[in-house]
Design a protein around this motif. Structure first.
Motif, PDB file in Angstrom:
ATOM      1  N   GLY A  93       0.806  -1.006  -0.110  1.00  0.00           N
ATOM      2  CA  GLY A  93       0.064  -0.118  -0.120  1.00  0.00           C
ATOM      3  C   GLY A  93       0.894   1.258   0.212  1.00  0.00           C
ATOM      4  N   TYR A  94       1.933   1.131  -0.302  1.00  0.00           N
ATOM      5  CA  TYR A  94       2.947   2.365  -0.545  1.00  0.00           C
ATOM      6  C   TYR A  94       2.383   3.384  -1.537  1.00  0.00           C
ATOM      7  N   LEU A  95       2.337   4.526  -1.220  1.00  0.00           N
ATOM      8  CA  LEU A  95       2.009   5.830  -1.957  1.00  0.00           C
ATOM      9  C   LEU A  95       3.316   6.610  -1.936  1.00  0.00           C
ATOM     10  N   HIS A  96       3.892   6.800  -3.220  1.00  0.00           N
ATOM     11  CA  HIS A  96       5.143   7.652  -3.337  1.00  0.00           C
ATOM     12  C   HIS A  96       4.902   9.202  -3.175  1.00  0.00           C
ATOM     13  N   LEU A  97       5.534   9.727  -2.547  1.00  0.00           N
ATOM     14  CA  LEU A  97       5.631  11.075  -2.529  1.00  0.00           C
ATOM     15  C   LEU A  97       7.231  11.525  -2.842  1.00  0.00           C
ATOM     16  N   ILE A  98       7.612  11.682  -4.207  1.00  0.00           N
ATOM     17  CA  ILE A  98       8.849  12.176  -4.654  1.00  0.00           C
ATOM     18  C   ILE A  98       9.488  13.373  -4.188  1.00  0.00           C
ATOM     19  N   ALA A  99      10.591  13.206  -3.426  1.00  0.00           N
ATOM     20  CA  ALA A  99      11.091  14.481  -3.212  1.00  0.00           C
ATOM     21  C   ALA A  99      12.775  14.590  -3.394  1.00  0.00           C
ATOM     22  N   GLY A 100      12.963  15.653  -3.958  1.00  0.00           N
ATOM     23  CA  GLY A 100      14.467  16.012  -4.166  1.00  0.00           C
ATOM     24  C   GLY A 100      15.553  15.884  -2.696  1.00  0.00           C
ATOM     25  N   PRO A 101      16.491  15.462  -3.111  1.00  0.00           N
ATOM     26  CA  PRO A 101      17.360  15.285  -1.699  1.00  0.00           C
ATOM     27  C   PRO A 101      17.350  16.617  -0.937  1.00  0.00           C
ATOM     28  N   ALA A 102      17.190  18.127  -1.365  1.00  0.00           N
ATOM     29  CA  ALA A 102      17.126  19.043  -0.519  1.00  0.00           C
ATOM     30  C   ALA A 102      16.094  19.393  -0.001  1.00  0.00           C
ATOM     31  N   ASP A 103      14.954  18.510  -0.250  1.00  0.00           N
ATOM     32  CA  ASP A 103      13.369  18.901   0.349  1.00  0.00           C
ATOM     33  C   ASP A 103      13.290  17.602   1.446  1.00  0.00           C
ATOM     34  N   PHE A 104      14.435  16.628   1.579  1.00  0.00           N
ATOM     35  CA  PHE A 104      14.195  15.827   2.611  1.00  0.00           C
ATOM     36  C   PHE A 104      15.421  15.541   3.581  1.00  0.00           C
ATOM     37  N   THR A 105      14.881  15.550   4.626  1.00  0.00           N
ATOM     38  CA  THR A 105      15.933  15.415   5.864  1.00  0.00           C
ATOM     39  C   THR A 105      15.563  14.535   6.719  1.00  0.00           C
ATOM     40  N   LEU A 106      16.403  13.541   7.059  1.00  0.00           N
ATOM     41  CA  LEU A 106      15.938  12.599   8.101  1.00  0.00           C
ATOM     42  C   LEU A 106      16.620  13.045   9.450  1.00  0.00           C
ATOM     43  N   LEU A 107      15.909  13.433  10.305  1.00  0.00           N
ATOM     44  CA  LEU A 107      16.064  14.099  11.820  1.00  0.00           C
ATOM     45  C   LEU A 107      16.865  12.907  12.606  1.00  0.00           C
ATOM     46  N   ASN A 108      16.296  11.652  12.578  1.00  0.00           N
ATOM     47  CA  ASN A 108      16.887  10.573  13.427  1.00  0.00           C
ATOM     48  C   ASN A 108      16.483   9.366  12.820  1.00  0.00           C
ATOM     49  N   GLY A 109      17.275   8.398  13.396  1.00  0.00           N
ATOM     50  CA  GLY A 109      16.691   6.928  12.883  1.00  0.00           C
ATOM     51  C   GLY A 109      17.767   6.313  12.049  1.00  0.00           C
ATOM     52  N   ALA A 110      18.671   7.027  11.496  1.00  0.00           N
ATOM     53  CA  ALA A 110      19.523   6.488  10.316  1.00  0.00           C
ATOM     54  C   ALA A 110      20.404   5.096  10.886  1.00  0.00           C
ATOM     55  N   ASP A 111      20.613   5.277  12.365  1.00  0.00           N
ATOM     56  CA  ASP A 111      21.260   4.122  12.992  1.00  0.00           C
ATOM     57  C   ASP A 111      20.525   2.721  12.966  1.00  0.00           C
ATOM     58  N   VAL A 112      19.205   2.773  12.809  1.00  0.00           N
ATOM     59  CA  VAL A 112      18.341   1.603  12.773  1.00  0.00           C
ATOM     60  C   VAL A 112      18.011   1.294  11.417  1.00  0.00           C
ATOM     61  N   LEU A 113      18.231   1.724  10.370  1.00  0.00           N
ATOM     62  CA  LEU A 113      17.912   1.541   8.836  1.00  0.00           C
ATOM     63  C   LEU A 113      18.980   0.325   8.504  1.00  0.00           C
ATOM     64  N   THR A 114      18.026  -0.502   7.721  1.00  0.00           N
ATOM     65  CA  THR A 114      18.536  -1.731   7.089  1.00  0.00           C
ATOM     66  C   THR A 114      18.106  -1.513   5.711  1.00  0.00           C
ATOM     67  N   ASP A 115      18.979  -1.791   4.658  1.00  0.00           N
ATOM     68  CA  ASP A 115      18.263  -1.683   3.324  1.00  0.00           C
ATOM     69  C   ASP A 115      18.389  -2.859   2.791  1.00  0.00           C
ATOM     70  N   TYR A 116      17.642  -3.109   1.650  1.00  0.00           N
ATOM     71  CA  TYR A 116      17.471  -4.490   0.798  1.00  0.00           C
ATOM     72  C   TYR A 116      17.552  -3.845  -0.857  1.00  0.00           C
ATOM     73  N   ARG A 117      18.388  -4.706  -1.442  1.00  0.00           N
ATOM     74  CA  ARG A 117      18.310  -4.249  -2.822  1.00  0.00           C
ATOM     75  C   ARG A 117      18.231  -5.635  -3.673  1.00  0.00           C
ATOM     76  N   TRP A 118      18.008  -5.613  -4.925  1.00  0.00           N
ATOM     77  CA  TRP A 118      17.801  -6.606  -5.817  1.00  0.00           C
ATOM     78  C   TRP A 118      17.910  -6.096  -7.233  1.00  0.00           C
ATOM     79  N   GLY A 119      18.187  -7.127  -8.153  1.00  0.00           N
ATOM     80  CA  GLY A 119      18.302  -6.549  -9.590  1.00  0.00           C
ATOM     81  C   GLY A 119      19.401  -5.702  -9.789  1.00  0.00           C
ATOM     82  N   THR A 120      19.475  -4.636 -10.351  1.00  0.00           N
ATOM     83  CA  THR A 120      20.407  -3.673 -10.695  1.00  0.00           C
ATOM     84  C   THR A 120      20.914  -3.007  -9.291  1.00  0.00           C
ATOM     85  N   GLY A 121      20.320  -3.259  -8.256  1.00  0.00           N
ATOM     86  CA  GLY A 121      20.926  -2.597  -6.893  1.00  0.00           C
ATOM     87  C   GLY A 121      20.569  -1.180  -6.762  1.00  0.00           C
ATOM     88  N   THR A 122      19.848  -0.393  -7.727  1.00  0.00           N
ATOM     89  CA  THR A 122      19.869   1.025  -7.944  1.00  0.00           C
ATOM     90  C   THR A 122      18.809   1.391  -6.718  1.00  0.00           C
TER      91      THR A 122
END
Length: 110
Positions: free
Chosen positions: A21-50
Motif C-alpha cells: 500500500g505504498y504511496l510515493h511522494l517523490i522529493a528531491g534530496p534538498a527537500d528531505f532531511t532524516l532527523l533521526n533513526g539512521a542508525d536503525v535503518l537496514t536496506d534491501y536491494r535486488w536486480g540492478t541494486g539501484t
C-alpha cells in the motif's frame, strides 16, 4: 518536508508497492532531511541494486527509500507520515511492472 499544493503521489502497481500500500511522494534530496533513526535503518536491494529499499530494523516500516524510477530522489511513503489527514493529494497511477518504459511513460498508466 515541504509539499506542493496538492502533493502528487504515485500509486505504483509493482508487487512490493501494491501489496504494502505504498504511496510515493517523490522529493528531491534538498527537500528531505532524516532527523533521526539512521542508525536503525537496514536496506534491501535486488536486480540492478539501484533502488535502496530502506526499512526500520526495529519495526519493519518502510517510510522512505531511493526508488529505481527516481534514483536521484527520495520516495516518502505518504501513509507513513503523521498529520497529513487534512491534505488531499493528487494520486497518479504509475506502471511499475512493465519493463522497458521510461519513467515518463509509466506515469498515468496502470
Amino acid at each position: 518536508m515541504r509539499f506542493v499544493d496538492p502533493p502528487e503521489l504515485l500509486d505504483c502497481n509493482c508487487s512490493i508497492c501494491a501489496k504494502t500500500g505504498y504511496l510515493h511522494l517523490i522529493a528531491g534530496p534538498a527537500d528531505f532531511t532524516l532527523l533521526n533513526g539512521a542508525d536503525v535503518l537496514t536496506d534491501y536491494r535486488w536486480g540492478t541494486g539501484t533502488a535502496r529499499h530502506l526499512f526500520c530494523a526495529r519495526c519493519g516500516i518502510k517510510s522512505f527509500y531511493v526508488p529505481l524510477s527516481h534514483p536521484n530522489d527520495i520516495s516518502v511513503n505518504w501513509r507513513a507520515l503523521d498529520d497529513v489527514g487534512d491534505i488531499v493529494p493528487r494520486i497518479v497511477a504509475f506502471d511499475g511492472i512493465s519493463p522497458g518504459k521510461t519513467t515518463e511513460q509509466r506515469m498515468g498508466s496502470s
